[in-house]
Design an enzyme around this catalytic site. Structure first.
Site, mmCIF file in Angstrom:
data_model
loop_
_atom_site.group_PDB
_atom_site.id
_atom_site.type_symbol
_atom_site.label_atom_id
_atom_site.label_comp_id
_atom_site.label_asym_id
_atom_site.label_seq_id
_atom_site.Cartn_x
_atom_site.Cartn_y
_atom_site.Cartn_z
ATOM 1 N N ASP A 1 69.818 2.780 -40.860
ATOM 2 C CA ASP A 1 69.187 2.226 -39.656
ATOM 3 C C ASP A 1 69.479 0.739 -39.618
ATOM 4 O O ASP A 1 69.913 0.149 -40.602
ATOM 5 C CB ASP A 1 67.685 2.491 -39.636
ATOM 6 N N GLU B 1 64.451 1.805 -43.078
ATOM 7 C CA GLU B 1 64.300 0.607 -43.911
ATOM 8 C C GLU B 1 63.865 -0.598 -43.100
ATOM 9 O O GLU B 1 63.041 -1.396 -43.549
ATOM 10 C CB GLU B 1 65.630 0.319 -44.618
#
Lengths: 470, 470
Positions: A91, A157
């Site tokens: 991400d 994250e």
């Protein structure tokens, strides 16, 4: 005996364009975890990654946390080989052209100096794809894969990794997916500069506090009440003004007594690190550093605690002039912690000091000082085979001994992996200090990506050969 | 000799419902000056007011500042009568039902206790319409209008009154619209409490300052830079922490030397004012006052300076936790000023002290302390015929001697009128302290509106008769 990596390296180089095309595809998926409407793209990115690895013969599974892929390569464990658990995230931070990007953030754009611009290029899609490239290059080169690779790739994250700790702890239990890891390698940080690779063995912790001071029942007009009411904001700036001095010296008694003393051996380490005061000034954008010497600056960043005051919630914060007396204000500050500071001991020192300072004011207002969150510091042994293998790989690929560095910030998953596996954790960065992760015009240099892919592969070969020490 | 007002008063009472209907129409026009899309409603409100007065035979003109009406009644000046200039504003603060109003803010709602809820009811449409009602009631009662009335009605008061000062100064020049004013009456403040009317003869000034401290070229991550960079926010809280203590005592040397000494005569005035410490606690919503005695509290509000810290621009101000080191922060504070503080002298003391405090820190960051805006205090003579006439009117209407009060806040137009006309200015409030101007559920009590209309008319009659003293 150094493993013969020539064939692997040549294959990596021959496939450079193919690997860059892979990064291009990855960057094109806007997997922004912090934006709810982009969550499907985060899942899409995870599935794309899973398919990439499955097509290379890895055994992949999707786990509950937004269908995050975990994987194993080779699909069937070779009991004669070491097992290395690697982590990265797919991400990315939010990005819009209008933020000031020179190119479309979700389209990989390579300039004539080989700088590959795109959101996620260096943080952290490039490093994640490095592992995919390593597998593919071994297959294409016909070189036996040197270890069992366990893969933990995360899609949340940049949004706090909620639930990840529990997931990792569960998967590291006997019989579970990550149970057999002999060491851990995380590729999610950066070189200290732009020229010299590094291995990172330490991170500071962070304890984040709020000081809430309240009094009146509602915000007041300073014309009507100024001079008749005790003002929470007055108390707050007075209390916050006692926390730290301009040179970063924390004023809370007892804090520095918790810090591990500087040994002679450690003191000698800083001199040789590839870092200059100009590096600091460049990244600061000013010369407002605390220290004039690089050694003190590195120690200030890595091995001593620091205290930053971040802001005030509840007070007037817009441009212009507003004559309000805020009824309740919350000051925010954090302490970066280092060995051997126990977070709960730091908490007690903070609470006791803040309450004492407030008491001195003789205020009728109410104070509440509390912890918002806390993450502990982490320091690994750089003499472990996990690090010596990585150092040899750096020398092989980059023809230079890596700096052994620590970082001032936190990567909380590092400590989680160490605690869950009980094994050594290595931070092995791919990108350099100018990559602008989290900023506009994020990039990864072509050379860092391709040589980085070489490096990750070489690391696995040296890991396979290192004697079991520490 | 007291003027015989019986016929006028009876007509006011007989027309109470008609006057309330007038207020209902006014409240229904959402003349929110701070909202650009509502500006047409501000103009509409001004034109509605102009028509109301024209239908009563006043001579009205529309002036440039958003077509604000100025007027004269009777249309032709009677040279044998005094001329009184009155001011009020017909724009209002923003209001939405969803802010927490119990009734539609732009629909006048009267409860069984006669509380008339609606945005602008008390601030300041009610008082403005008071003057309209006064004219009408005189006509209906067949009572000769006792003075020449000049009217200055503003539509941008709640948005900073930009341009108003220049406009007033120009219109007060010889031969201009307001040139003949013998005294000024402003109805745009409130009683000190709920039971007893007051006349207001003083206001504090306000000097608003910014302390800007900057260092790094951009915001920094506290993990990476904490402990190596001098932080502007650290410097700012330390400087702001030296400005004032918890009990409101300003720490800037020289400030109190500028304050006019307390005379014995003045000291005696505070005891008799209708105000209690419970009034303070009720309006504070807490018991966090500085003083325990009402006299000290009133002096703290009216006749001594105060310093309030309003907030910080550029720092983290949202809920939650963000580990930013802000690159540039701007602290905001203001000083309420009183006689005989000259604003530019206060500025110099502030700049000198703030710079000295910053210098003590030994910081490499840059400081810039500057004035955002400043308005001077105002004190009029309550012995002037303008005040004695108003006091007689209060006694006639409310059967009580009014308190002579000052206010802690500013109404800058007051000083402008005093300076432009060179005449005495009186603040003659209509509403009471619980009217919640600027807040949700703003209201004007029916009795304050109707008796207030009596009062404004009676004031004009006594003004016509007062001997010319002071």
């Amino acid at each position: 005996m150094a493993p013969n990596l020539d064939s692997y390296f040549k294959t990596v180089d021959d496939n450079a364009d193919h690997f860059i095309e892979r990064l291009r595809q990855a960057v094109a998926i806007p997997s922004i975890s912090a934006e709810e409407e982009r969550r499907p793209d985060v899942v899409k990115m995870g599935m794309w990654l899973k398919e990439q690895l499955e097509s290379l013969g890895a055994h992949m599974e999707a786990r509950d946390l937004g269908k995050q892929p975990v994987g194993r390569y080779p699909a069937k464990k070779d009991e004669s080989k070491r097992t290395i658990l690697v982590y990265g995230h797919y991400d990315v931070q939010p990005a819009n052209l209008s933020d000031g990007w020179n190119t479309e953030p979700f389209k990989l754009s390579i300039d004539d100096k080989g700088r590959m611009y795109g959101r996620g290029s260096t943080d952290d899609k490039g490093p994640v794809l490095g592992w995919v490239n390593v597998i593919e290059a071994h297959q294409k080169a016909g070189v036996d894969f040197p270890v069992n690779l366990l893969m933990c790739f995360e899609g949340m994250e940049e949004y706090g990794s909620e639930g990840l700790d529990d997931f990792i702890i569960a998967e590291c239990k006997p019989g579970k997916f990550f149970a057999d890891a002999d060491a851990v390698c995380i590729s999610d940080n950066y070189w200290l500069g732009t020229e010299k690779p590094c291995l990172t063995y330490g991170l500071r912790g962070c304890s984040y506090y709020s000081i809430e001071i309240s009094g009146p029942g509602q915000d007041l007009h300073s014309g009507v009440f100024g001079g008749t009411a005790q003002e929470p904001m007055t108390d707050l700036v007075r209390v916050m003004g006692t926390l730290v001095d301009t040179n970063g010296r924390i004023q809370i008694p007892g804090i520095y007594e918790l810090v591990a003393p500087l040994t002679k051996e450690e003191q000698g380490l800083y001199e040789n690190i590839a870092f200059t005061m100009d590096n600091l000034y460049e990244s600061l954008g000013s010369k407002t550093g605390i220290f004039d010497k690089k050694e003190e600056t590195l120690m200030g960043r890595w091995r001593y605690p620091s205290l930053s005051i971040h802001g005030v919630e509840g007070a007037f914060s817009a441009p212009g002039a507003k004559t309000v007396i805020p009824a309740k204000v919350v000051g925010k500050f954090s302490i970066r912690t280092v060995p051997d500071m126990e977070p709960h001991e730091v908490d007690q020192l903070v609470y006791s000091y803040v309450n004492e300072q407030f008491k001195k004011l003789g205020s009728k207002n109410k104070l509440n000082c509390y912890l918002q969150h806390s993450g502990k510091w982490w320091v690994a042994s750089p003499k472990h085979w996990n690090f010596t293998a990585a150092a040899k790989a750096v020398e092989k690929v980059w023809k230079v001994q890596p700096d052994l560095t620590r970082e001032g910030g936190s990567i909380p998953v590092t400590l989680t992996f160490e605690q869950a596996t009980g094994k050594n954790v290595l931070l092995l960065p791919m990108g350099s200090s100018t990559d602008a992760a989290h900023s506009i015009n994020e990039k990864l240099d072509r050379n860092n990506y391709i040589a980085g892919t070489r490096l990750l592969g070489a690391y696995l070969h040296y890991v396979a050969e290192e004697p079991m020490k520490e």
